[in-house]
Scaffold this active site. Structure first.
Site, PDB file in Angstrom:
ATOM      1  N   ASN A 168       0.702  -1.143  -0.023  1.00 62.45           N
ATOM      2  CA  ASN A 168      -0.005   0.002  -0.043  1.00 62.45           C
ATOM      3  C   ASN A 168       0.943   1.357  -0.039  1.00 62.45           C
ATOM      4  O   ASN A 168       0.439   2.280   0.277  1.00 62.45           O
ATOM      5  CB  ASN A 168      -1.120   0.024   1.084  1.00 62.45           C
TER       6      ASN A 168
ATOM      7  N   ASP B 186       3.762  -5.588   4.706  1.00 61.69           N
ATOM      8  CA  ASP B 186       2.481  -5.654   5.212  1.00 61.69           C
ATOM      9  C   ASP B 186       1.909  -7.196   4.874  1.00 61.69           C
ATOM     10  O   ASP B 186       2.653  -7.997   4.107  1.00 61.69           O
ATOM     11  CB  ASP B 186       1.566  -4.936   4.681  1.00 61.69           C
TER      12      ASP B 186
ATOM     13  N   ASP C  41       9.999 -16.410  21.993  1.00 65.59           N
ATOM     14  CA  ASP C  41      11.087 -15.205  22.154  1.00 65.59           C
ATOM     15  C   ASP C  41      11.889 -15.378  23.304  1.00 65.59           C
ATOM     16  O   ASP C  41      10.910 -15.430  24.673  1.00 65.59           O
ATOM     17  CB  ASP C  41      10.674 -13.790  21.890  1.00 65.59           C
TER      18      ASP C  41
ATOM     19  N   GLU D 198      13.884 -19.667  21.304  1.00 67.87           N
ATOM     20  CA  GLU D 198      15.099 -18.801  21.221  1.00 67.87           C
ATOM     21  C   GLU D 198      15.956 -18.955  22.464  1.00 67.87           C
ATOM     22  O   GLU D 198      15.613 -18.252  23.212  1.00 67.87           O
ATOM     23  CB  GLU D 198      14.518 -17.482  20.951  1.00 67.87           C
TER      24      GLU D 198
HETATM   25  O1  ISL Z   1      21.879 -10.444  20.706  1.00 68.78           O
HETATM   26  C1  ISL Z   1      21.089  -9.993  21.297  1.00 68.78           C
HETATM   27  C2  ISL Z   1      21.206  -9.290  22.545  1.00 68.78           C
HETATM   28  O2  ISL Z   1      22.531  -8.729  22.685  1.00 68.78           O
HETATM   29  C3  ISL Z   1      19.836  -9.680  20.534  1.00 68.78           C
HETATM   30  O3  ISL Z   1      20.337 -10.025  19.305  1.00 68.78           O
HETATM   31  C4  ISL Z   1      18.650 -10.380  20.793  1.00 68.78           C
HETATM   32  O4  ISL Z   1      18.240  -9.433  21.886  1.00 68.78           O
HETATM   33  C5  ISL Z   1      18.542 -11.500  21.640  1.00 68.78           C
HETATM   34  O5  ISL Z   1      19.125 -12.677  20.818  1.00 68.78           O
HETATM   35  C6  ISL Z   1      17.062 -11.895  21.915  1.00 68.78           C
HETATM   36  O6  ISL Z   1      16.412 -11.744  20.658  1.00 68.78           O
HETATM   37  C7  ISL Z   1      14.827 -11.658  20.875  1.00 68.78           C
HETATM   38  O7  ISL Z   1      14.461 -10.867  21.727  1.00 68.78           O
HETATM   39  C8  ISL Z   1      14.617  -9.353  21.916  1.00 68.78           C
HETATM   40  C9  ISL Z   1      14.536  -8.970  20.330  1.00 68.78           C
HETATM   41  O8  ISL Z   1      15.110  -7.509  20.417  1.00 68.78           O
HETATM   42  C10 ISL Z   1      14.871  -9.858  19.214  1.00 68.78           C
HETATM   43  O9  ISL Z   1      14.704  -9.436  17.833  1.00 68.78           O
HETATM   44  C11 ISL Z   1      14.487 -11.255  19.287  1.00 68.78           C
HETATM   45  O10 ISL Z   1      14.959 -12.150  18.648  1.00 68.78           O
HETATM   46  C12 ISL Z   1      13.614  -8.735  22.728  1.00 68.78           C
HETATM   47  O11 ISL Z   1      12.240  -9.267  22.471  1.00 68.78           O
HETATM   48 CA    CA Z   2       2.520  -1.242   3.815  1.00 69.89          CA
END
Ligand code: ISL
Ligand code: CA
Length: 600
Positions: free
Chosen positions: A69, A75, A245, A299
């Site tokens: 858009n 998006d 996360d 993660e």
């Molecule tokens: O390496 C990191 C910290 O120094 C970051 O790259 C990262 O914050 C970490 O791996 C955790 O990442 C995840 O949580 C963060 C977000 O910023 C990242 O994008 C996500 O993948 C907080 O939510």
């Molecule tokens: Ca857009």
């Protein structure tokens, strides 16, 4: 580029898999004409194997994927418009980085409403249509579960900070200060202390990341119940799982004692080992996951190889797999770039494979939205070697005993961005580091920037390069982050029309992988771990054995096969090999960045 001989040998090796040859040669469009035969489910390579072990996952960072858009921001409709491109590439599962309502203090990893689509990305109808179009193509969707923290604009936190006796107070972690300062010495990953004093009540709240990302209090059963409801909401909509996360961070150390000095530079190793993380994940599995055919990947920032099986051993009923960071962070310490060697990289692969063991499973990835581009990171992004080294890395990433996670644009061999000054960066992590290290005078701006150009997360966040049109066809507006100026040379349209491209090599690798169970489930063995130039490993399943050879240098390497191995046939090569090997060969003249899969 593979000739008729490629087709013939492949045919002879895999009689049953005629499909591969034909499709490998035809070039699909990047438009959205849906091919009927694309929708059926591919039969499991190994009967009884859960779908997620045989999946190939493509990570989409929606802000940078495709804008429909003209507001310069990717998006959900932009994703729907590119599903045929992804389907033909061969990926069958999409991991969507956060699409939820957010003030974007950390590009969506700060969620204000877990049941609402971010207005920049579209609305729930757009989401439902996107999901329906994925399912129509036999593709699955996993979404990002960001529940270690929320946004400070989430109604829970807006309530919580009102007063100490607010019913939501205990949804977050509040403490009195100590000696007029923060409750303890915990640092934030985005600079400064992990505590912020809140004037309303004079207490401090904990935020491992940005101030606008207050950590949730998982000790509070109400918080856990809220999270489980949110998971059911999306699973009932037809989502197939979650990428979780910083999930090991959800249980905080009892009493929140100061960090020992040696942990201040890497607090993740303490933050990730709270006392009840496994209790919570087992509860989550019981309450939610065990009732759905869902995939989970954690993660696991701050988790060691030794601890990994505690999360992924299927008998513990916690997660299906985790992301280790020892490999992708091999060549950096925070923002500082450091050298790496091939034996170190190979050792990480061997350790990762061991942590999976026989009761667990692994992930295979070389980058994501938090790391630099793979070919600039572990390959050679010079114009002469970029494509062949990108294909070599893809060969390595897609032939592990693990579920591959391909990051958007890596299928094209996209490179790091030529960042110049601090003003070029958008990332909240960079802003925090600039304050902590440069403005404090600890490090010169030149030194910091010289490292950051190679390690910054923003390298992976530049817009997807779809064509040679203005702004790489990503937007008709002004992109939220600058497009890499090399898009005229590196873009999807050009590569889809070029059978020898990095795109098509990813496609062929995924086809070969889907047809040869050993490349998914087979035992992994590094034959030559100390070799500084060549990665040589086998994948063995039942009586089938395959060899992968990858030359990580710009030189020709005469390589004698270890242990008297003999090559039966060449299965797939990244275009570097000449001449193709004769069956029975015991040595190979590996061309620069050659990467070849052989049947033994
Ligand atoms: O390496 C990191 C910290 O120094 C970051 O790259 C990262 O914050 C970490 O791996 C955790 O990442 C995840 O949580 C963060 C977000 O910023 C990242 O994008 C996500 O993948 C907080 O939510
Ligand atoms: Ca857009």
């Amino acid at each position: 580029m593979q000739t008729a001989s490629f087709r013939k040998t492949l045919l002879s090796v895999m009689m049953g898999t005629l499909a591969i040859c034909q499709t490998a040669m035809s070039t699909p469009s990047t438009g959205s004409a849906l091919a009927k035969e694309d929708t059926p489910q591919t039969p499991a390579a190994r009967p009884g194997a859960p779908w997620w072990k045989e999946a190939v996952v493509y990570q989409i960072y929606p802000r940078s994927f495709n804008d429909t858009n003209g507001d310069g921001i990717g998006d959900l409709n932009g994703i729907t418009a590119k599903l045929d491109y992804l389907k033909t590439l061969g990926v069958d599962t999409i991991w969507l980085s956060p699409h939820f309502d957010s003030p974007n203090a950390d590009n969506g990893y700060d969620i204000r409403d877990y049941r609402k689509v971010m207005s920049e990305f579209g609305n729930m109808d757009d989401f439902d249509r996107m999901l329906a179009e994925m399912k129509r193509r036999g593709m699955r969707l996993i979404i990002d579960l960001v529940v270690n923290h929320s946004s400070d604009e989430h109604r829970w936190f807006v309530e919580s900070r009102q007063s100490k006796d607010n019913p939501y107070r205990d949804y977050y972690i509040w403490r009195d200060g100590r000696d007029g300062g923060a409750p303890n010495n915990y640092p934030s990953f985005f600079g400064g202390s992990a505590w912020k004093k809140d004037e309303a009540t004079g207490q401090y709240y904990l935020h491992y990341f940005a101030r606008k990302q207050p950590d949730l209090n998982w000790e509070n059963p109400k918080v856990r119940a809220e999270v489980y409801d949110i998971m059911r909401f999306w699973l009932d909509k037809g989502v197939s799982g979650f990428r979780m996360d910083v999930i090991p961070f959800i249980s905080k150390p009892d009493g929140l004692p100061d960090l020992p000095a040696e942990n201040l530079a890497h607090p993740e190793f303490v933050y990730a080992n709270g006392p009840r993380v496994h209790q919570y994940l087992q509860e989550m599995n019981r309450e939610v996951l065990s009732r759905y055919d869902a995939m989970t990947v954690g993660e696991a920032f701050g988790i060691s190889f030794e601890q990994a099986p505690l999360f992924t051993d299927a008998r513990r009923r916690e997660l299906d797999m985790i992301f280790h960071f020892d490999l992708v962070r091999l060549d950096r310490d925070g923002w500082r770039k450091k050298d790496w060697t091939l034996p170190e990289l190979k050792a990480a692969y061997a350790q990762i494979d061991r942590t999976g063991g026989s009761h667990g499973w692994n992930t295979s990835f070389l980058t994501n939205h938090d790391n630099p581009r793979s070919v600039s990171h572990f390959g050679d992004d010079s114009p002469e070697w970029r494509a062949v080294s990108a294909k070599a890395l893809a060969t390595m990433m897609l032939t592990q005993r693990a579920t591959p996670f391909l990051y958007q644009g890596d299928e094209l061999g996209m490179t790091n961005y030529p960042f110049h000054g601090i003003e070029d960066y958008d990332d909240v992590e960079v802003k925090g580091q600039w304050h902590d290290f440069v403005e404090s005078g600890k490090v010169s701006a030149e030194e910091y920037l010289s490292h950051l150009r190679q390690t910054s997360r923003d390298n992976a966040r530049t817009p997807m390069q779809w064509s040679a049109a203005p702004n790489a066809g990503f937007t008709t507006g002004t992109p939220w982050l600058a497009v890499n100026p090399n898009y005229a040379q590196i873009n999807a349209t050009a590569q889809v029309d070029d059978a020898g491209s990095v795109y098509h090599h990813h496609r062929r690798l995924m086809e070969v992988r889907s047809q040869i169970p050993a490349l998914i489930h087979g035992e992994f063995r590094d034959l030559d771990p100390a070799n500084p130039k060549v990665f040589a490993y086998t994948r063995t399943l039942d009586d089938k054995r395959y060899l992968v050879l990858i030359n990580f240098t710009r030189e020709t390497v005469a390589y004698d096969l270890p242990e008297g191995l003999k090559i039966a046939a060449t299965l797939l090569d990244n275009g570097a090999a000449q001449p193709p090997l004769q069956p029975g060969a015991a040595s190979v003249s590996l061309q620069p960045w050659q990467a070849t899969i052989y049947q033994l």
